[in-house]
Design a protein around this motif. Structure first.
Motif, PDB file in Angstrom:
ATOM      1  N   UNK A  24       0.806  -1.286   0.390  1.00  0.00           N
ATOM      2  CA  UNK A  24       0.004   0.215  -0.163  1.00  0.00           C
ATOM      3  C   UNK A  24       0.768   1.168  -0.398  1.00  0.00           C
ATOM      4  N   UNK A  25       2.092   1.183  -0.091  1.00  0.00           N
ATOM      5  CA  UNK A  25       2.950   2.538   0.163  1.00  0.00           C
ATOM      6  C   UNK A  25       4.195   2.248  -0.637  1.00  0.00           C
ATOM      7  N   UNK A  26       4.029   1.917  -1.964  1.00  0.00           N
ATOM      8  CA  UNK A  26       4.931   1.284  -3.288  1.00  0.00           C
ATOM      9  C   UNK A  26       6.157   2.369  -3.257  1.00  0.00           C
ATOM     10  N   UNK A  27       7.627   1.807  -3.219  1.00  0.00           N
ATOM     11  CA  UNK A  27       8.254   2.801  -2.894  1.00  0.00           C
ATOM     12  C   UNK A  27       9.271   3.380  -1.767  1.00  0.00           C
ATOM     13  N   UNK A  28       8.995   2.584  -0.495  1.00  0.00           N
ATOM     14  CA  UNK A  28       8.894   2.928   0.623  1.00  0.00           C
ATOM     15  C   UNK A  28       9.681   2.107   1.047  1.00  0.00           C
ATOM     16  N   UNK A  29      10.977   1.945   1.562  1.00  0.00           N
ATOM     17  CA  UNK A  29      11.446   1.239   2.599  1.00  0.00           C
ATOM     18  C   UNK A  29      11.750   1.695   3.404  1.00  0.00           C
ATOM     19  N   UNK A  30      11.924   1.315   4.754  1.00  0.00           N
ATOM     20  CA  UNK A  30      12.250   2.063   6.414  1.00  0.00           C
ATOM     21  C   UNK A  30      13.269   1.019   7.423  1.00  0.00           C
ATOM     22  N   UNK A  31      13.748   1.627   7.715  1.00  0.00           N
ATOM     23  CA  UNK A  31      13.748   0.370   9.107  1.00  0.00           C
ATOM     24  C   UNK A  31      12.579   0.595   9.784  1.00  0.00           C
ATOM     25  N   UNK A  32      12.435  -0.233  10.670  1.00  0.00           N
ATOM     26  CA  UNK A  32      11.368  -1.267  11.590  1.00  0.00           C
ATOM     27  C   UNK A  32      12.303  -1.735  12.643  1.00  0.00           C
ATOM     28  N   UNK A  33      11.794  -1.370  13.938  1.00  0.00           N
ATOM     29  CA  UNK A  33      12.252  -1.996  15.216  1.00  0.00           C
ATOM     30  C   UNK A  33      10.367  -2.585  16.088  1.00  0.00           C
ATOM     31  N   UNK A  34      10.893  -3.726  16.049  1.00  0.00           N
ATOM     32  CA  UNK A  34       9.261  -4.523  16.434  1.00  0.00           C
ATOM     33  C   UNK A  34      10.295  -5.985  17.270  1.00  0.00           C
ATOM     34  N   UNK A  35       9.003  -6.311  18.125  1.00  0.00           N
ATOM     35  CA  UNK A  35       9.244  -7.321  19.443  1.00  0.00           C
ATOM     36  C   UNK A  35      10.019  -8.549  18.279  1.00  0.00           C
ATOM     37  N   UNK A  36      10.643  -9.217  18.782  1.00  0.00           N
ATOM     38  CA  UNK A  36      11.474 -10.552  18.380  1.00  0.00           C
ATOM     39  C   UNK A  36      10.306 -11.387  17.845  1.00  0.00           C
ATOM     40  N   UNK A  37       9.334 -11.804  19.648  1.00  0.00           N
ATOM     41  CA  UNK A  37       8.825 -12.452  20.231  1.00  0.00           C
ATOM     42  C   UNK A  37       7.302 -12.376  20.357  1.00  0.00           C
ATOM     43  N   UNK A  38       6.966 -13.245  19.602  1.00  0.00           N
ATOM     44  CA  UNK A  38       4.599 -12.232  20.156  1.00  0.00           C
ATOM     45  C   UNK A  38       4.097 -13.868  20.906  1.00  0.00           C
TER      46      UNK A  38
END
Ligand code: NI
Length: 183
Positions: free
Chosen positions: A100-114
Protein backbone atom coordinates in the motif's frame (compact mmCIF):
# COMPACT_ATOMS: atom_id res chain seq x y z
CA UNK A 1 -8.72 -13.53 -9.03
CA UNK A 2 -6.17 -10.78 -8.58
CA UNK A 3 -7.50 -7.91 -6.50
CA UNK A 4 -6.40 -4.27 -6.74
CA UNK A 5 -4.40 -2.93 -3.77
CA UNK A 6 -5.73 0.08 -1.87
CA UNK A 7 -3.08 2.74 -1.43
CA UNK A 8 -2.01 4.64 1.65
CA UNK A 9 -4.29 7.64 2.02
CA UNK A 10 -7.44 5.65 1.31
CA UNK A 11 -9.74 5.74 4.38
CA UNK A 12 -9.96 1.90 4.53
CA UNK A 13 -6.22 1.74 5.33
CA UNK A 14 -6.78 3.84 8.49
CA UNK A 15 -9.95 2.12 9.66
CA UNK A 16 -9.92 -0.30 12.62
CA UNK A 17 -11.11 -3.61 11.16
CA UNK A 18 -13.90 -5.77 12.61
CA UNK A 19 -13.90 -9.42 13.68
CA UNK A 20 -15.86 -11.76 11.43
CA UNK A 21 -17.87 -14.96 11.86
CA UNK A 22 -17.89 -18.24 9.94
CA UNK A 23 -20.81 -16.93 7.91
CA UNK A 24 -18.79 -14.18 6.29
CA UNK A 25 -19.76 -14.44 2.61
CA UNK A 26 -17.27 -16.19 0.30
CA UNK A 27 -14.46 -16.16 2.85
CA UNK A 28 -12.52 -19.02 1.22
CA UNK A 29 -12.65 -17.27 -2.14
CA UNK A 30 -11.43 -14.02 -0.55
CA UNK A 31 -8.50 -15.84 1.11
CA UNK A 32 -7.58 -17.54 -2.19
CA UNK A 33 -7.73 -14.18 -3.96
CA UNK A 34 -5.57 -12.55 -1.29
CA UNK A 35 -2.87 -15.23 -1.66
CA UNK A 36 -2.98 -14.90 -5.43
CA UNK A 37 -2.77 -11.10 -5.23
CA UNK A 38 0.10 -11.30 -2.75
CA UNK A 39 2.13 -13.76 -4.87
CA UNK A 40 1.52 -11.74 -8.02
CA UNK A 41 2.77 -8.55 -6.37
CA UNK A 42 5.78 -10.25 -4.70
CA UNK A 43 4.48 -9.61 -1.18
CA UNK A 44 5.00 -11.95 1.76
CA UNK A 45 1.86 -10.82 3.58
CA UNK A 46 -1.35 -8.99 2.84
CA UNK A 47 -4.16 -7.79 5.08
CA UNK A 48 -7.84 -7.52 4.14
CA UNK A 49 -7.98 -3.69 4.46
CA UNK A 50 -5.38 -3.57 1.66
CA UNK A 51 -7.94 -5.14 -0.65
CA UNK A 52 -10.66 -2.83 0.58
CA UNK A 53 -12.25 -5.06 3.24
CA UNK A 54 -12.23 -3.73 6.79
CA UNK A 55 -12.15 -7.15 8.47
CA UNK A 56 -9.63 -8.78 10.82
CA UNK A 57 -8.03 -11.12 8.30
CA UNK A 58 -4.52 -11.36 6.93
CA UNK A 59 -2.49 -13.99 5.12
CA UNK A 60 1.23 -14.62 5.16
CA UNK A 61 3.63 -16.74 3.17
CA UNK A 62 7.12 -15.76 4.23
CA UNK A 63 8.87 -18.73 2.63
CA UNK A 64 10.36 -16.57 -0.20
CA UNK A 65 12.66 -14.95 2.39
CA UNK A 66 13.64 -18.19 4.14
CA UNK A 67 17.11 -17.92 2.65
CA UNK A 68 17.73 -14.83 4.79
CA UNK A 69 15.55 -15.93 7.73
CA UNK A 70 15.55 -19.75 8.03
CA UNK A 71 12.90 -19.67 10.80
CA UNK A 72 10.19 -18.77 8.24
CA UNK A 73 10.72 -21.84 6.06
CA UNK A 74 7.17 -23.05 5.32
CA UNK A 75 5.61 -20.21 7.31
CA UNK A 76 2.29 -19.93 5.48
CA UNK A 77 -0.83 -19.08 7.44
CA UNK A 78 -4.28 -17.55 7.39
CA UNK A 79 -5.02 -15.40 10.45
CA UNK A 80 -8.67 -14.64 11.22
CA UNK A 81 -9.77 -12.49 14.18
CA UNK A 82 -6.17 -12.26 15.32
CA UNK A 83 -5.26 -10.77 18.67
CA UNK A 84 -1.67 -10.39 19.83
CA UNK A 85 -1.63 -11.20 23.55
CA UNK A 86 2.09 -10.76 24.32
CA UNK A 87 5.03 -8.94 22.77
CA UNK A 88 8.62 -9.35 23.91
CA UNK A 89 10.60 -6.34 25.09
CA UNK A 90 13.41 -7.65 22.95
CA UNK A 91 13.23 -6.05 19.51
CA UNK A 92 14.95 -6.38 16.17
CA UNK A 93 15.20 -3.90 13.33
CA UNK A 94 14.44 -4.93 9.77
CA UNK A 95 13.82 -3.07 6.53
CA UNK A 96 10.11 -3.04 5.72
CA UNK A 97 7.98 -2.21 2.75
CA UNK A 98 4.26 -2.43 2.06
CA UNK A 99 2.13 -2.99 -1.05
CA UNK A 100 0.00 0.00 0.00
CA UNK A 101 3.11 2.22 0.14
CA UNK A 102 4.98 1.37 -3.07
CA UNK A 103 8.54 2.66 -3.34
CA UNK A 104 9.01 3.22 0.39
CA UNK A 105 11.35 1.09 2.48
CA UNK A 106 12.28 2.00 6.04
CA UNK A 107 13.90 0.35 9.04
CA UNK A 108 11.42 -0.56 11.75
CA UNK A 109 12.02 -2.06 15.18
CA UNK A 110 9.57 -4.70 16.42
CA UNK A 111 9.33 -7.42 19.08
CA UNK A 112 11.30 -10.56 18.30
CA UNK A 113 8.70 -12.81 19.93
CA UNK A 114 4.91 -12.58 20.15
CA UNK A 115 2.02 -14.66 21.38
CA UNK A 116 -1.05 -14.53 19.17
CA UNK A 117 -4.54 -16.00 19.25
CA UNK A 118 -6.41 -16.43 15.98
CA UNK A 119 -8.77 -18.66 14.03
CA UNK A 120 -7.73 -20.50 10.91
CA UNK A 121 -9.89 -20.82 7.79
CA UNK A 122 -11.89 -23.64 9.42
CA UNK A 123 -12.43 -21.40 12.47
CA UNK A 124 -10.26 -23.63 14.62
CA UNK A 125 -8.81 -21.45 17.38
CA UNK A 126 -5.02 -21.29 17.78
CA UNK A 127 -2.72 -19.84 20.39
CA UNK A 128 0.81 -19.64 19.07
CA UNK A 129 4.18 -18.22 19.98
CA UNK A 130 6.01 -16.89 16.93
CA UNK A 131 9.68 -15.98 17.01
CA UNK A 132 12.12 -14.16 14.77
CA UNK A 133 11.22 -12.85 11.34
CA UNK A 134 7.79 -14.53 11.38
CA UNK A 135 6.91 -12.34 14.38
CA UNK A 136 7.99 -9.25 12.42
CA UNK A 137 5.77 -10.07 9.44
CA UNK A 138 2.81 -10.88 11.69
CA UNK A 139 3.17 -7.56 13.53
CA UNK A 140 3.33 -5.65 10.23
CA UNK A 141 0.13 -7.28 8.94
CA UNK A 142 -1.58 -7.05 12.33
CA UNK A 143 -0.97 -3.28 12.33
CA UNK A 144 -3.14 -3.02 9.21
CA UNK A 145 -6.10 -4.41 11.20
CA UNK A 146 -5.74 -1.51 13.62
CA UNK A 147 -5.48 1.08 10.88
CA UNK A 148 -1.73 1.42 11.25
CA UNK A 149 1.10 1.22 8.72
CA UNK A 150 4.83 0.66 9.13
CA UNK A 151 5.79 4.30 8.65
CA UNK A 152 3.88 5.10 11.85
CA UNK A 153 6.90 3.56 13.60
CA UNK A 154 9.58 5.75 12.01
CA UNK A 155 11.00 9.02 13.32
CA UNK A 156 10.04 12.57 12.31
CA UNK A 157 13.22 13.06 10.31
CA UNK A 158 12.72 9.92 8.18
CA UNK A 159 9.08 10.86 7.73
CA UNK A 160 10.07 14.30 6.45
CA UNK A 161 12.48 12.69 4.00
CA UNK A 162 9.73 10.56 2.43
CA UNK A 163 7.09 13.31 2.46
CA UNK A 164 7.09 13.82 -1.31
CA UNK A 165 6.79 10.11 -1.99
CA UNK A 166 3.84 9.92 0.43
CA UNK A 167 2.15 12.87 -1.25
CA UNK A 168 2.45 11.12 -4.60
CA UNK A 169 1.03 7.87 -3.21
CA UNK A 170 -1.89 9.79 -1.73
CA UNK A 171 -2.54 11.29 -5.16
CA UNK A 172 -2.44 7.80 -6.69
CA UNK A 173 0.76 8.65 -8.58
CA UNK A 174 2.54 5.31 -8.30
CA UNK A 175 4.39 3.03 -10.63
CA UNK A 176 3.54 -0.56 -9.73
CA UNK A 177 3.21 -3.77 -11.66
CA UNK A 178 0.00 -4.48 -9.74
CA UNK A 179 -3.32 -2.68 -9.95
CA UNK A 180 -4.03 -0.08 -7.27
CA UNK A 181 -6.99 1.85 -5.92
CA UNK A 182 -6.10 5.51 -5.49
CA UNK A 183 -7.22 7.33 -2.35
NI1 NI B 1 1.64 -3.66 4.68
Amino acid sequence: MILPIYLYGHPVIRKVAEDITKDYPELKKLVDDMFETMYKSDGIGIAAPQVGKSIRLFVIDASPVAEDYPEVEGFKRVFINAHITKRSEDEMETNEGCLSLPGINENVSRSTEIEIEYDDLDFVHHKEVIKGYGAIVVQHEYDHLDGKVFIDHIGMLRKRLIKNKLTNIMKGKVNTKYRTVAP
